[in-house]
Every structure is written in structure tokens, then in C-alpha cells.
Write a protein that holds these residues in place. Sequence first.
Motif, PDB file in Angstrom:
ATOM      1  N   PHE A 419       1.049  -1.105   0.053  1.00  0.00           N
ATOM      2  CA  PHE A 419       0.088   0.103   0.175  1.00  0.00           C
ATOM      3  C   PHE A 419       0.861   1.128  -0.010  1.00  0.00           C
ATOM      4  O   PHE A 419       0.612   2.161  -0.863  1.00  0.00           O
ATOM      5  N   LEU A 420       1.868   1.298   0.926  1.00  0.00           N
ATOM      6  CA  LEU A 420       2.619   2.416   1.017  1.00  0.00           C
ATOM      7  C   LEU A 420       3.620   2.552  -0.208  1.00  0.00           C
ATOM      8  O   LEU A 420       3.947   3.684  -0.789  1.00  0.00           O
ATOM      9  N   GLN A 421       3.949   1.637  -0.989  1.00  0.00           N
ATOM     10  CA  GLN A 421       4.749   1.635  -2.108  1.00  0.00           C
ATOM     11  C   GLN A 421       3.947   2.250  -3.218  1.00  0.00           C
ATOM     12  O   GLN A 421       4.309   2.955  -4.167  1.00  0.00           O
ATOM     13  N   ALA A 422       2.508   1.775  -3.348  1.00  0.00           N
ATOM     14  CA  ALA A 422       1.814   2.343  -4.161  1.00  0.00           C
ATOM     15  C   ALA A 422       1.638   3.897  -4.097  1.00  0.00           C
ATOM     16  O   ALA A 422       1.691   4.385  -5.034  1.00  0.00           O
ATOM     17  N   ILE A 423       1.710   4.167  -2.884  1.00  0.00           N
ATOM     18  CA  ILE A 423       1.785   5.844  -2.683  1.00  0.00           C
ATOM     19  C   ILE A 423       2.822   6.321  -3.366  1.00  0.00           C
ATOM     20  O   ILE A 423       2.861   7.447  -4.134  1.00  0.00           O
ATOM     21  N   ALA A 424       4.054   5.409  -2.999  1.00  0.00           N
ATOM     22  CA  ALA A 424       5.306   6.324  -3.582  1.00  0.00           C
ATOM     23  C   ALA A 424       5.373   6.049  -5.058  1.00  0.00           C
ATOM     24  O   ALA A 424       5.974   7.075  -5.761  1.00  0.00           O
ATOM     25  N   GLU A 425       4.836   5.017  -5.599  1.00  0.00           N
ATOM     26  CA  GLU A 425       4.664   4.900  -7.034  1.00  0.00           C
ATOM     27  C   GLU A 425       3.868   6.070  -7.769  1.00  0.00           C
ATOM     28  O   GLU A 425       4.191   6.840  -8.811  1.00  0.00           O
ATOM     29  N   LEU A 426       2.855   6.347  -7.168  1.00  0.00           N
ATOM     30  CA  LEU A 426       1.732   7.412  -7.786  1.00  0.00           C
ATOM     31  C   LEU A 426       2.642   8.860  -7.641  1.00  0.00           C
ATOM     32  O   LEU A 426       2.494   9.654  -8.322  1.00  0.00           O
ATOM     33  N   ILE A 427       3.309   9.079  -6.367  1.00  0.00           N
ATOM     34  CA  ILE A 427       4.279  10.353  -6.405  1.00  0.00           C
ATOM     35  C   ILE A 427       5.092  10.255  -7.633  1.00  0.00           C
ATOM     36  O   ILE A 427       5.277  11.602  -8.360  1.00  0.00           O
ATOM     37  N   GLY A 428       5.734   9.247  -7.874  1.00  0.00           N
ATOM     38  CA  GLY A 428       6.795   9.334  -8.936  1.00  0.00           C
ATOM     39  C   GLY A 428       6.062   9.844 -10.393  1.00  0.00           C
ATOM     40  O   GLY A 428       6.552  10.352 -11.045  1.00  0.00           O
ATOM     41  N   TYR A 429       4.968   9.213 -10.594  1.00  0.00           N
ATOM     42  CA  TYR A 429       4.137   9.361 -11.841  1.00  0.00           C
ATOM     43  C   TYR A 429       3.721  10.965 -11.770  1.00  0.00           C
ATOM     44  O   TYR A 429       3.627  11.654 -12.846  1.00  0.00           O
ATOM     45  N   LEU A 430       3.291  11.277 -10.656  1.00  0.00           N
ATOM     46  CA  LEU A 430       2.762  12.731 -10.520  1.00  0.00           C
ATOM     47  C   LEU A 430       4.003  13.652 -10.720  1.00  0.00           C
ATOM     48  O   LEU A 430       3.741  14.760 -11.295  1.00  0.00           O
ATOM     49  N   GLU A 431       5.205  13.544 -10.289  1.00  0.00           N
ATOM     50  CA  GLU A 431       6.360  14.254 -10.673  1.00  0.00           C
ATOM     51  C   GLU A 431       6.643  14.359 -11.933  1.00  0.00           C
ATOM     52  O   GLU A 431       6.918  15.665 -12.424  1.00  0.00           O
ATOM     53  N   THR A 432       6.586  13.414 -12.880  1.00  0.00           N
ATOM     54  CA  THR A 432       6.656  13.520 -14.354  1.00  0.00           C
ATOM     55  C   THR A 432       5.591  13.779 -15.106  1.00  0.00           C
ATOM     56  O   THR A 432       5.509  14.470 -16.308  1.00  0.00           O
ATOM     57  N   GLY A 433       4.433  13.852 -14.656  1.00  0.00           N
ATOM     58  CA  GLY A 433       2.906  14.012 -15.095  1.00  0.00           C
ATOM     59  C   GLY A 433       2.615  13.251 -16.098  1.00  0.00           C
ATOM     60  O   GLY A 433       1.872  13.423 -16.842  1.00  0.00           O
ATOM     61  N   HIS A 441       1.011   1.426 -23.801  1.00  0.00           N
ATOM     62  CA  HIS A 441       2.221   2.513 -23.159  1.00  0.00           C
ATOM     63  C   HIS A 441       1.939   3.928 -23.855  1.00  0.00           C
ATOM     64  O   HIS A 441       2.513   4.839 -23.103  1.00  0.00           O
ATOM     65  N   ASN A 442       1.489   3.859 -24.838  1.00  0.00           N
ATOM     66  CA  ASN A 442       1.715   5.444 -25.305  1.00  0.00           C
ATOM     67  C   ASN A 442       0.214   6.117 -24.781  1.00  0.00           C
ATOM     68  O   ASN A 442       0.208   7.216 -25.213  1.00  0.00           O
ATOM     69  N   VAL A 443      -0.496   5.509 -23.906  1.00  0.00           N
ATOM     70  CA  VAL A 443      -1.536   6.225 -23.506  1.00  0.00           C
ATOM     71  C   VAL A 443      -1.152   6.648 -22.138  1.00  0.00           C
ATOM     72  O   VAL A 443      -0.732   5.985 -21.227  1.00  0.00           O
ATOM     73  N   ASN A 444      -1.365   8.165 -21.906  1.00  0.00           N
ATOM     74  CA  ASN A 444      -0.849   8.620 -20.550  1.00  0.00           C
ATOM     75  C   ASN A 444      -2.266   9.137 -20.013  1.00  0.00           C
ATOM     76  O   ASN A 444      -3.232   9.875 -20.079  1.00  0.00           O
ATOM     77  N   THR A 450      -4.657  18.872 -14.759  1.00  0.00           N
ATOM     78  CA  THR A 450      -4.178  20.096 -15.067  1.00  0.00           C
ATOM     79  C   THR A 450      -2.943  20.228 -14.044  1.00  0.00           C
ATOM     80  O   THR A 450      -2.597  19.264 -13.033  1.00  0.00           O
ATOM     81  N   GLU A 451      -2.210  21.224 -14.095  1.00  0.00           N
ATOM     82  CA  GLU A 451      -0.749  21.235 -13.157  1.00  0.00           C
ATOM     83  C   GLU A 451      -1.282  21.707 -12.005  1.00  0.00           C
ATOM     84  O   GLU A 451      -0.910  20.899 -10.626  1.00  0.00           O
ATOM     85  N   ASP A 452      -2.187  22.498 -11.229  1.00  0.00           N
ATOM     86  CA  ASP A 452      -2.815  22.479 -10.225  1.00  0.00           C
ATOM     87  C   ASP A 452      -3.511  21.286  -9.642  1.00  0.00           C
ATOM     88  O   ASP A 452      -3.505  20.933  -8.607  1.00  0.00           O
ATOM     89  N   ASP A 453      -4.031  20.162 -10.372  1.00  0.00           N
ATOM     90  CA  ASP A 453      -4.572  19.001 -10.037  1.00  0.00           C
ATOM     91  C   ASP A 453      -3.605  18.208  -9.611  1.00  0.00           C
ATOM     92  O   ASP A 453      -3.423  17.563  -8.374  1.00  0.00           O
ATOM     93  N   ILE A 454      -2.438  17.994 -10.173  1.00  0.00           N
ATOM     94  CA  ILE A 454      -1.132  17.268 -10.085  1.00  0.00           C
ATOM     95  C   ILE A 454      -0.646  17.864  -8.876  1.00  0.00           C
ATOM     96  O   ILE A 454      -0.019  17.061  -7.677  1.00  0.00           O
ATOM     97  N   ASP A 455      -0.336  19.359  -8.598  1.00  0.00           N
ATOM     98  CA  ASP A 455       0.124  19.690  -7.322  1.00  0.00           C
ATOM     99  C   ASP A 455      -0.557  19.327  -6.009  1.00  0.00           C
ATOM    100  O   ASP A 455      -0.169  19.028  -4.959  1.00  0.00           O
ATOM    101  N   GLU A 456      -2.052  19.514  -6.300  1.00  0.00           N
ATOM    102  CA  GLU A 456      -2.749  19.103  -5.102  1.00  0.00           C
ATOM    103  C   GLU A 456      -2.635  17.605  -4.657  1.00  0.00           C
ATOM    104  O   GLU A 456      -2.609  17.336  -3.497  1.00  0.00           O
ATOM    105  N   MET A 457      -2.385  16.943  -5.809  1.00  0.00           N
ATOM    106  CA  MET A 457      -2.614  15.379  -5.297  1.00  0.00           C
ATOM    107  C   MET A 457      -1.289  14.833  -4.703  1.00  0.00           C
ATOM    108  O   MET A 457      -1.044  14.290  -3.955  1.00  0.00           O
ATOM    109  N   GLY A 458      -0.298  15.693  -5.463  1.00  0.00           N
ATOM    110  CA  GLY A 458       1.173  15.549  -5.075  1.00  0.00           C
ATOM    111  C   GLY A 458       1.431  15.645  -3.679  1.00  0.00           C
ATOM    112  O   GLY A 458       2.060  15.034  -2.834  1.00  0.00           O
ATOM    113  N   PHE A 459       0.828  16.803  -2.978  1.00  0.00           N
ATOM    114  CA  PHE A 459       1.297  17.634  -2.114  1.00  0.00           C
ATOM    115  C   PHE A 459       0.439  16.553  -0.876  1.00  0.00           C
ATOM    116  O   PHE A 459       1.178  16.359   0.222  1.00  0.00           O
ATOM    117  N   MET A 460      -0.594  16.008  -1.193  1.00  0.00           N
ATOM    118  CA  MET A 460      -1.604  15.085  -0.160  1.00  0.00           C
ATOM    119  C   MET A 460      -0.827  13.694  -0.106  1.00  0.00           C
ATOM    120  O   MET A 460      -0.355  13.547   1.095  1.00  0.00           O
TER     121      MET A 460
END
Length: 473
Positions: A419-433, A441-444, A450-460
Motif C-alpha cells: 500500500f505504501l509502495q503504491a503511494i510512492a509510485e503515484l508520487i513518482g508518476y505525478l512528478e513526471t506528469g 504504453h502510449n496512453v498517458n 491540470t498542473e494544479d490537479d497534480i500539485d494538489e494530489m502530489g502534496f497530499m
Amino acid sequence: MYTFTEEVMYYSGKRRGEDGIAAVIDFLLSNARLVLGVGGAAMLGIATLAVKRLIERAGRPPDEKPDKKMTDSWEELGLVSASPKLLHKGIEGVVMKQIAAATKKAELSQPIPLPSPEPQRCDADPPQRRKRLDLCVMTFAERLQQYFRTRVCLSEEEVSVAQQRALDISTEIQAFLHSKHPDMPLGDMMLAGSLLDDLQVVKADHACLIVPLQLESSLWMPIAGEDTFLGHPQFCMVRRENLEYFPRGRSYWDRHLLGGYLSSRLVSEQLGKAVMESMNWPSLTGTLECEVRPVLGSPELKLEIQGLTQSSCDSGERFYITVLPTVRLSEMMLTAQREITGSFDYVWYQSLYTSETTRLAALDKADSGVRKKCLKTLKAVCRNCPALRKLNGSHLSNVILHMSEKETDWSELVFADRFLQAIAELIGYLETGIMPSFFKHNVNLFQGFTEDDIDEMGFMLYCAITEPEILLI
């Protein structure tokens, strides 16, 4: 998250002119938004607030309670360590050095606090207080298991009632279409979605009704999104073929052509008129003993049901069924989802939900793993946390599928670790967007954020790395 910046501006304004650092911080914060953007300014505000408070405290006379000062220092250190923008912008090293120096100076001016004796518990404590004290001694793994049992899982009765009501409604819709539109070539309708796959969490409140369109394989050809001017890997088009040998009119669905392509909008509009506008919903409500009505003004074909049970009727809870016109050609499952495809009237959406859930189920069956359990817990966390609600089941399923490529141990003992590893993986994806789809694999999967969405989720999620219990509130 932006209230932190406002707090810093107010705080620095109160002490304007007292020392040089206040003026520097005021100037830095007033221009931070122009340089770093909204998210960067908010994170810089948190850092400077922590630094300024610690430096200020170092120069105060030793008249405060030591335990309060130490608590405040650790809270400020937590603010800085939890900030994603500091790590992203490379400011962390400078800030942490200043905080370390200020903390050392502050600690030298105070005596070492002695641990206070633990208060004796008595039976007269209120039950709620005893419950809080019990939670304090639980490990995170135990808290996570408790959260899964009490907040994630649905009761068998709730799921059974919801499935039966959805099945009854789908049966009525299919019978109505076959009687009123016998020439419309449709396959057997079926229920689908997380409610049927035991992946729904928190409460049973939605299901999908698949309405399969029967298309002649010799007359229709799917065109992948990569091969069109749209360039979206999950947007597909269905082209009418062999018009020279089989002119328009040979297929029932020719009446829904738009520029030589089958229009998802026209198909949805016909089903909307046939089902949403033509069925006798008051009569159906009396038959099923629950209130059923179409949701008007929505781009989706959606039904709202109230009163699955007496308790849900009293609480005002709703259950929704989304009607999805579906085309299956060349192993591709295409759905008319205008809320996703937008204004492109001839575009169909390629759903990967079935592939994702089937793959997860197969992996868990092979090693008796907890991937599904981890997915359901993540879905409940994101649903209960406003900052994370834009992370849906597809995002979380793909995180676990990617993790399964490199992690082999998915036993019950490592549930909290995964569970904690999944949180860390999500942070890594959010850092790159960028979060690539497991099957394409070509689907993002972050393309719509938006950038604000990513900032809000990443901070949490950054805050959750150091204090994961905040996700279980």
C-alpha cells in the motif's frame, strides 16, 4: 493548500521592519508566484514560514514550555519534508540546513525536557476517549487492516440488493427495446462494472448496463486513434466499408453515419429517445418498488434509482445505472462515452477496464495475492479524500499492474508495505506528469489533469509518506 501562503504573508507583515530577514522574506514571497507559479509559491511559503519561526524562536528568552517548543519544531520540520515542490525545485537542501542550524541554536537555550509521567487510565474515561487511546497504540499495518474491514468492504446484503435492482431494471429496458424497436439489432444486455467485479468500495452506488450493437464485420472497420488525425490512442472511429458493393441502407446502422463513420452521438441520441424519453418510468417505479427516473441534462445515458432499501430511502442515497452503447470489432471494445470524447461526434472510446480487472484477478489467483485488496483500499482512500478524488480505478489499477512487474511477493504479510509502495509510485508518476497505461504504453492516464490537479494530489501524497495515517481518517 494556498492558505499556507496567505498565512506566511500575514505573519511576515506583522513584524515588518523589526529585522532584515523579515524584509527579505516579504520580498521573496511577494515575487514567488511570478517566478515559481501558484504551486511553487505555496510550497516556498511553507518552507520560509518554518525557517522564520525557528530562527525567531532561537532568539527568544527561555520562557516558553520546552515540550510545546519541541512539538512546534517537529511540526515545522514535517511541513518542509512533506512539500513536493521543495523536492521538485531543488530547494530542500538549503532550507533544511537553515532549519537544522536554527533548531540547534534553539535547543541550546533550553534545558532538556523531562518525560512527563503517563496518566493513569481509569474506567471512568468516556468510550470515545478510550477508543482514541487504543488507536494510538496500533501499528499502521493494524490500522490499515481495520480501515479495510470497516470502511472499504461492502456487506453482502448491500451488494446483493444493488445487483438485483440493477438486473431487474436492465431486464425491463431490454424487453421494452425488443418490443418497441424489433428491427434494432442489439445483443443481450449485461451488467458490468466494479459492482459486478467485487471492486466497488464505501457504498454500492453505481453500475453499468452494456448495450451491444450488432454490426456486420464485413461492413464496418475500426480505426485506431493512432491512425487518425486525433492522435489519441484510446479514441477510435468505426468506418463504413464496401459501399460500392453494399450501398447505404444494407445495414441498420447506416442511418447513424456521419461523414462515412458510425456516429457515437447519433447512436446515443437514438437510445436516449427510445429508453430515457419513451419508457413509462412511473409504472416501472410501482413494479420495482423503488423510484426510477432518467438523469436529464447529462451527456451520459444515466438512470437514478432511489429507495433500494428502506434505510437508503430514508437517507436520500442514490444508485446510478449508466447505459453504455457498445461496439465490439476485431477484439476491440468501443463504447459511446461522450463525457470523455467530448465534441467529436464520430469518436468511440476504447475501454481497457475489462483487460485491467481480468489481469489483476489472474495474478491474484496465481499467487493468492492481495492486489485486489490493495486496489480496493486505495480506491476508498481516494474517494474519501477530496484532494485525491480525481484518481479513479483505472489509475490505481495500472499502478498495481506496473508494480506487479517488479514485485513478486503479494502475500497478506506485505499488504501495508505494498500500500505504501503504491503511494510512492503515484508520487513518482505525478512528478513526471505521465502515467503510462499497462496495456497501451502510449496512453498517458494523466493527460486530462491540470498542473494544479497534480500539485494538489502530489502534496497530499507527500504528506502521507511521512504520516500515512492521514489517509485513513
